[in-house]
Design a protein around this motif. Sequence first.
Motif, PDB file in Angstrom:
ATOM      1  N   LEU A 146       0.821  -1.218   0.000  1.00  0.00           N
ATOM      2  CA  LEU A 146       0.000   0.000   0.000  1.00  0.00           C
ATOM      3  C   LEU A 146       0.857   1.270   0.000  1.00  0.00           C
ATOM      4  N   THR A 147       2.106   1.201   0.514  1.00  0.00           N
ATOM      5  CA  THR A 147       2.946   2.404   0.591  1.00  0.00           C
ATOM      6  C   THR A 147       3.211   3.006  -0.790  1.00  0.00           C
TER       7      THR A 147
ATOM      8  N   TYR B  78      -6.464   6.934  -3.308  1.00  0.00           N
ATOM      9  CA  TYR B  78      -5.612   7.269  -2.156  1.00  0.00           C
ATOM     10  C   TYR B  78      -6.335   6.950  -0.831  1.00  0.00           C
ATOM     11  N   LEU B  79      -7.615   7.388  -0.761  1.00  0.00           N
ATOM     12  CA  LEU B  79      -8.371   7.155   0.488  1.00  0.00           C
ATOM     13  C   LEU B  79      -8.595   5.671   0.736  1.00  0.00           C
ATOM     14  N   ALA B  80      -8.888   4.927  -0.368  1.00  0.00           N
ATOM     15  CA  ALA B  80      -9.112   3.494  -0.193  1.00  0.00           C
ATOM     16  C   ALA B  80      -7.836   2.813   0.275  1.00  0.00           C
ATOM     17  N   ALA B  81      -6.700   3.190  -0.340  1.00  0.00           N
ATOM     18  CA  ALA B  81      -5.434   2.582   0.077  1.00  0.00           C
ATOM     19  C   ALA B  81      -5.081   2.950   1.513  1.00  0.00           C
ATOM     20  N   GLU B  82      -5.348   4.210   1.883  1.00  0.00           N
ATOM     21  CA  GLU B  82      -5.067   4.655   3.253  1.00  0.00           C
ATOM     22  C   GLU B  82      -5.950   3.910   4.249  1.00  0.00           C
ATOM     23  N   LYS B  83      -7.248   3.701   3.854  1.00  0.00           N
ATOM     24  CA  LYS B  83      -8.150   2.951   4.738  1.00  0.00           C
ATOM     25  C   LYS B  83      -7.689   1.507   4.881  1.00  0.00           C
ATOM     26  N   GLY B  84      -7.254   0.914   3.764  1.00  0.00           N
ATOM     27  CA  GLY B  84      -6.750  -0.448   3.830  1.00  0.00           C
ATOM     28  C   GLY B  84      -5.558  -0.559   4.742  1.00  0.00           C
ATOM     29  N   LYS B  85      -4.662   0.450   4.698  1.00  0.00           N
ATOM     30  CA  LYS B  85      -3.487   0.440   5.569  1.00  0.00           C
ATOM     31  C   LYS B  85      -3.903   0.518   7.039  1.00  0.00           C
ATOM     32  N   ASP B  86      -4.912   1.384   7.337  1.00  0.00           N
ATOM     33  CA  ASP B  86      -5.394   1.507   8.717  1.00  0.00           C
ATOM     34  C   ASP B  86      -6.003   0.196   9.209  1.00  0.00           C
ATOM     35  N   LEU B  87      -6.818  -0.418   8.338  1.00  0.00           N
ATOM     36  CA  LEU B  87      -7.493  -1.657   8.736  1.00  0.00           C
ATOM     37  C   LEU B  87      -6.491  -2.773   8.970  1.00  0.00           C
ATOM     38  N   SER B  88      -5.497  -2.874   8.104  1.00  0.00           N
ATOM     39  CA  SER B  88      -4.494  -3.924   8.280  1.00  0.00           C
ATOM     40  C   SER B  88      -3.707  -3.723   9.564  1.00  0.00           C
ATOM     41  N   THR B  89      -3.415  -2.465   9.888  1.00  0.00           N
ATOM     42  CA  THR B  89      -2.688  -2.167  11.132  1.00  0.00           C
ATOM     43  C   THR B  89      -3.539  -2.506  12.359  1.00  0.00           C
ATOM     44  N   ASN B  90      -4.859  -2.252  12.262  1.00  0.00           N
ATOM     45  CA  ASN B  90      -5.746  -2.455  13.416  1.00  0.00           C
ATOM     46  C   ASN B  90      -5.943  -3.918  13.768  1.00  0.00           C
ATOM     47  N   VAL B  91      -5.611  -4.825  12.813  1.00  0.00           N
ATOM     48  CA  VAL B  91      -5.749  -6.245  13.123  1.00  0.00           C
ATOM     49  C   VAL B  91      -4.892  -6.617  14.321  1.00  0.00           C
ATOM     50  N   LEU B  92      -3.765  -5.911  14.482  1.00  0.00           N
ATOM     51  CA  LEU B  92      -2.873  -6.195  15.602  1.00  0.00           C
ATOM     52  C   LEU B  92      -3.419  -5.698  16.929  1.00  0.00           C
ATOM     53  N   ARG B  93      -4.490  -4.886  16.891  1.00  0.00           N
ATOM     54  CA  ARG B  93      -4.943  -4.190  18.093  1.00  0.00           C
ATOM     55  C   ARG B  93      -6.142  -4.842  18.766  1.00  0.00           C
TER      56      ARG B  93
ATOM     57  N   LEU C  48     -15.847   0.148  -0.811  1.00  0.00           N
ATOM     58  CA  LEU C  48     -15.446  -1.183  -1.241  1.00  0.00           C
ATOM     59  C   LEU C  48     -16.628  -2.081  -1.579  1.00  0.00           C
ATOM     60  N   THR C  49     -17.844  -1.546  -1.481  1.00  0.00           N
ATOM     61  CA  THR C  49     -19.030  -2.363  -1.709  1.00  0.00           C
ATOM     62  C   THR C  49     -19.181  -2.716  -3.180  1.00  0.00           C
ATOM     63  N   PRO C  50     -19.389  -3.995  -3.531  1.00  0.00           N
ATOM     64  CA  PRO C  50     -19.662  -4.355  -4.926  1.00  0.00           C
ATOM     65  C   PRO C  50     -20.906  -3.638  -5.434  1.00  0.00           C
ATOM     66  N   LYS C  51     -20.924  -3.288  -6.710  1.00  0.00           N
ATOM     67  CA  LYS C  51     -22.026  -2.518  -7.269  1.00  0.00           C
ATOM     68  C   LYS C  51     -23.332  -3.306  -7.306  1.00  0.00           C
TER      69      LYS C  51
ATOM     70  N   LEU D 119     -14.372  -0.675  16.143  1.00  0.00           N
ATOM     71  CA  LEU D 119     -15.687  -0.799  15.531  1.00  0.00           C
ATOM     72  C   LEU D 119     -15.563  -0.905  14.011  1.00  0.00           C
ATOM     73  N   GLN D 120     -14.618  -0.192  13.435  1.00  0.00           N
ATOM     74  CA  GLN D 120     -14.400  -0.260  11.987  1.00  0.00           C
ATOM     75  C   GLN D 120     -13.946  -1.657  11.576  1.00  0.00           C
ATOM     76  N   VAL D 121     -13.055  -2.254  12.384  1.00  0.00           N
ATOM     77  CA  VAL D 121     -12.597  -3.610  12.092  1.00  0.00           C
ATOM     78  C   VAL D 121     -13.767  -4.590  12.147  1.00  0.00           C
TER      79      VAL D 121
END
Length: 612
Positions: A394-395, A422-437, A466-469, A491-493
């Motif tokens: 994602l970086t 950019y926002l989707a990639a940034e959100k993906g990075k946040d979500l992946s990081t939150n898995v550790l939390r 990210l919702t399918p159409k 809550l987002q996770v």
Amino acid sequence: MENKPTTRIINIIMTGLFIIIAITLITITGSFYTVEQNAKKSGQEQLMRTLNYVTNNLKLVIENRSLSLQQFSHELTSEAHPEAPLAETDREAIIATYLGSHEDQTNLLIQLDGSGVFAKAWQFADGTLQELSEELAGSYIKADPSLESLLGSGSLVQNSSDYFLENQSFVNLYSPIVAADGQITGYFIAPLNLENMFKAEIFSDTSDYSGYPLVKNADMEVVIHPVESQVGLDIISDRQEQFPDLDLSDLKRLEEAQLTQEEGTLSYYSYWWNEENPTKVLKLGAFEWIDIGAAHWVVALNSDFYEHNRVPIQNNYILLSLLLLISAIILIFILLIRGYNKKNQAYEESQRLIEKQKFENERHQLEKRILKESKLEAIGLLTTTIVHDMNNFLTPILGNAQLLMEDYAENEELVSELKEIYLAAEKGKDLSTNVLRFSKVSEGQQDTVHDLSKVLKDTISEITILTPKSIKVESDIAPGILVEGFDKQDLQVVLYNLLTNAFQAIDTRPGNVRIRLKKADAECNAGLQKRSIVTKDKEYAVLSITDDGPGIAEGLESNDLFDPFFTTKGSNGSGLGLFVVSSIADKYDWQIRLDRAQKGLTVCINIPLQKS
């Protein structure tokens, strides 16, 4: 095959003991029968002696009441007062004295003229003499079955036969009013309340034993009975109507004996009528017919056989039988020791096998726990690798998207699309990081209060990118729901994993996903508060996510879905989504419930609200 000698001896001894016990029981039964018959005979003789006392006393009391009336009648005549006729006040004083002497038994006096026509009546109540009208006093004359015939014959007896008024029994006492010349100028009639007279003068129930005397007339109607509700009843038909389920066959035998004999004794089964639910007992009874004035009565006396006949000889036989039985039990106990030893060995072997099975079960549970802990350790390692790799992926996306937005800043349409990337990639990075939390509460969040409604709306708006159409996401979120002690990113996770599962369940076909947030109703709150003392005062909000996918397959337990690496999607699933959700829920003491439906699945999360 022939039995061993020791076995044969044991069998012979056992047979002998059983024969001894049988003979003992037969002997005791015969002895008890003899004792019972002797006790019945003795009790009946005692009852007959007591009955003679009761009948004589009954005759004497009614005779005394009659003499008292005659004495009173004489005091009112001119012969008793030759100097001058009595003044009305003196006359009323004498009447009041007579009626007040036995107010509870004879409180009414009726005067007839020489032809038997009503002249006057008085009643003594509450210490006052009152004059009664013919209408009030006449019922005692009309109900009298003897008066008309006695007046017609010209000879009065001391009292009438019995009659009933208002569930009470009476006889009328008679006394002629004789003038100085010896002519009968009238009659005094005093109704005698038999029930009150009998209880006051003859029968006083101070005994600890059951039993009582009673009086019946020639029609077998109860004239006197300690239970007032029985007065006036026929001893068979009325009682059968009152208690249709009771067996009165022995009472019919008693009635037949009393109607055909002048006196007698017998034993019979009957009931104590002073009980709310009468119980059947064996009674001893004695009866005798008597004539008092115009009344023809049978006086009966009964008692409970088993209360009065605990005789010493019966106790001796009971003691003897107990000694024989104890001796037999001791001998049998000694002989059964061998059998006990064998059973004890079998029991010890059984306990050894049970302990072995218990050990095997504990080892199996330990193996399962070690396996689960190994899985969790693998999850930790896998999660770290995934986060590291995803961040590496994602970086450059984030960096290149940012560079492209700067290079093409004048192209607003392209910048808008690049911004979404950019926002989707940034959100993906946040979500992946939150898995550790998800395994611990972040510092500073325990006491933070969040508006759950707002956080949920913001999260949905971000995730729906990210919702399918082909899938339509609907939301129904109640406003102003405040929750304390959770991290918004957790809550987002949770929401991300649940929506991902819903999208995957619907697959490529069109479908609907509904997100709903509301406060729990009273019934739901009550059920959740019963869980423990910690939750008894809490109130909850309910977050539900519903999809119209295929739902949970038949035979699959809901608890299995929360195990790590458990998946129904084959190679397309990791088996970690619901595990992560349940771990975060456990961290905040949220409750998860899966509701199966004919089509689709609803995941409900019960979240404690802020304390008011």
